[in-house]
Design a protein around this motif. Structure first.
Motif, PDB file in Angstrom:
ATOM      1  N   UNK A 131     -20.241  47.963 -25.112  1.00  0.00           N
ATOM      2  CA  UNK A 131     -19.801  46.845 -25.950  1.00  0.00           C
ATOM      3  C   UNK A 131     -20.878  45.762 -26.004  1.00  0.00           C
ATOM      4  N   UNK A 132     -21.491  45.461 -24.860  1.00  0.00           N
ATOM      5  CA  UNK A 132     -22.550  44.458 -24.814  1.00  0.00           C
ATOM      6  C   UNK A 132     -23.894  45.021 -25.254  1.00  0.00           C
ATOM      7  N   UNK A 133     -24.122  46.302 -24.998  1.00  0.00           N
ATOM      8  CA  UNK A 133     -25.422  46.896 -25.299  1.00  0.00           C
ATOM      9  C   UNK A 133     -25.591  47.262 -26.773  1.00  0.00           C
ATOM     10  N   UNK A 134     -24.505  47.691 -27.417  1.00  0.00           N
ATOM     11  CA  UNK A 134     -24.654  48.252 -28.759  1.00  0.00           C
ATOM     12  C   UNK A 134     -23.552  47.861 -29.737  1.00  0.00           C
ATOM     13  N   UNK A 135     -22.320  47.755 -29.300  1.00  0.00           N
ATOM     14  CA  UNK A 135     -21.198  47.527 -30.217  1.00  0.00           C
ATOM     15  C   UNK A 135     -21.201  46.101 -30.756  1.00  0.00           C
ATOM     16  N   UNK A 136     -21.366  45.131 -29.865  1.00  0.00           N
ATOM     17  CA  UNK A 136     -21.352  43.716 -30.290  1.00  0.00           C
ATOM     18  C   UNK A 136     -22.238  42.885 -29.366  1.00  0.00           C
ATOM     19  N   UNK A 137     -23.543  43.186 -29.310  1.00  0.00           N
ATOM     20  CA  UNK A 137     -24.422  42.449 -28.394  1.00  0.00           C
ATOM     21  C   UNK A 137     -24.539  40.963 -28.697  1.00  0.00           C
ATOM     22  N   UNK A 142     -16.512  36.207 -23.513  1.00  0.00           N
ATOM     23  CA  UNK A 142     -15.058  36.324 -23.604  1.00  0.00           C
ATOM     24  C   UNK A 142     -14.655  37.268 -24.737  1.00  0.00           C
ATOM     25  N   UNK A 143     -15.458  37.310 -25.786  1.00  0.00           N
ATOM     26  CA  UNK A 143     -15.166  38.234 -26.882  1.00  0.00           C
ATOM     27  C   UNK A 143     -15.409  39.679 -26.443  1.00  0.00           C
ATOM     28  N   UNK A 147     -12.777  42.803 -26.525  1.00  0.00           N
ATOM     29  CA  UNK A 147     -13.101  44.052 -27.220  1.00  0.00           C
ATOM     30  C   UNK A 147     -12.979  45.245 -26.280  1.00  0.00           C
ATOM     31  N   UNK A 148     -13.480  45.099 -25.072  1.00  0.00           N
ATOM     32  CA  UNK A 148     -13.388  46.189 -24.113  1.00  0.00           C
ATOM     33  C   UNK A 148     -11.962  46.466 -23.667  1.00  0.00           C
ATOM     34  N   UNK A 149     -11.169  45.397 -23.526  1.00  0.00           N
ATOM     35  CA  UNK A 149      -9.800  45.554 -23.036  1.00  0.00           C
ATOM     36  C   UNK A 149      -8.880  46.220 -24.051  1.00  0.00           C
ATOM     37  N   UNK A 150      -9.104  45.971 -25.351  1.00  0.00           N
ATOM     38  CA  UNK A 150      -8.190  46.498 -26.371  1.00  0.00           C
ATOM     39  C   UNK A 150      -8.717  47.760 -27.043  1.00  0.00           C
ATOM     40  N   UNK A 210     -17.769  41.505 -38.135  1.00  0.00           N
ATOM     41  CA  UNK A 210     -16.433  40.922 -38.319  1.00  0.00           C
ATOM     42  C   UNK A 210     -16.074  40.010 -37.149  1.00  0.00           C
ATOM     43  N   UNK A 211     -16.718  40.207 -36.000  1.00  0.00           N
ATOM     44  CA  UNK A 211     -16.525  39.339 -34.830  1.00  0.00           C
ATOM     45  C   UNK A 211     -17.656  38.338 -34.702  1.00  0.00           C
TER      46      UNK A 211
END
Length: 231
Positions: A131-137, A142-143, A147-150, A210-211
């Motif tokens: 999530x931090x490396x590629x999905x939404x760096x 907190x975002x 993202x990881x939790x849901x 979108x985020x």
């Protein structure tokens, strides 16, 4: 035209849910555009399209249909008559006979792209660090935590089903190319947008604008909504 009677239906991609559109939903409301997030089961492309169609059945009036990432294939596969414009956000847009996998793996993977493989249930989960490396760096800590939790896994069935005639051949389309995308290369996005003859906007965003760049995404959706002729 005015956007008072136009609705935006927003479709999430893999490893996400409708809450990923929350910032865009707030901004669209300020423009007088009602937004609805369509929930996908992520169990097969066919079932995801059926779920989207159920949401579209509930909408009166013209619709701008927007899809993020995997959802590009889903919004391409509906035949709902109330869809007047399509918006692709760092999305995958297979042509007729292609699969999601065909376009996803078309280009060379980014060095920080995650290695993806299904579990014993045929579900593909995104590794937590991805999530931090590629999905939404570009997202805040907190975002990333949310993202990881849901996150919701995607079935291998979703990426292996060939699509039929895509709706972008019959509707005007817009494409927001994420220039710093580490999941779907910007070169692949340019390729898809060009063959769609889409109206292209490029922005130095990560895979999940979108985020991380909601103002930019909103701007494109509003542009699409304003293009719909008054009736």
């Amino acid at each position: 035209m005015e956007t008072d009677n136009v609705s935006a239906v927003l479709v999430h991609g893999a490893w996400a849910d409708g809450s990923s559109w929350s910032k865009v939903i707030e901004r669209l409301k300020e423009h007088g555009i009602r937004a609805v997030a369509a929930p996908l089961p992520l169990t097969s492309l066919q079932e995801d399209v059926a779920a989207l169609d159920r949401t579209l059945e509930r909408i009166d009036g013209p619709v701008v249909l927007a899809g993020h990432a995997y959802a590009g294939a889903v919004i391409s596969s509906t035949r709902a008559e109330n869809v007047e414009a399509l918006v692709y956000v760092a999305a995958l847009a297979p042509d007729e006979g292609e699969t999601v996998g065909d376009v996803f793996y078309r280009g060379e993977a980014h060095p920080q792209a995650p290695k993806l493989a299904p579990d014993r249930h045929g579900l593909i989960w995104l590794p937590e660090e991805a999530f931090a490396d590629a999905f939404a760096p570009q997202a805040a800590p907190h975002e990333l935590a949310v993202l990881g939790a849901v996150q919701r896994p995607i079935s291998v069935s979703c990426i292996g089903e060939p699509v039929g005639r895509p709706l972008w051949k019959d509707r005007p389309s817009w494409f927001l190319i994420a220039g710093q995308d580490r999941m779907i290369s910007s070169d692949t996005q340019h390729f898809m947008a060009q063959r769609m003859n889409a109206r292209v906007h490029s922005y130095p965003a990560d895979h999940t604008p979108i985020v991380t760049s909601p103002d930019t995404v909103t701007k494109v959706i509003v542009e699409a909504a304003r293009s719909i002729p008054a009736r």
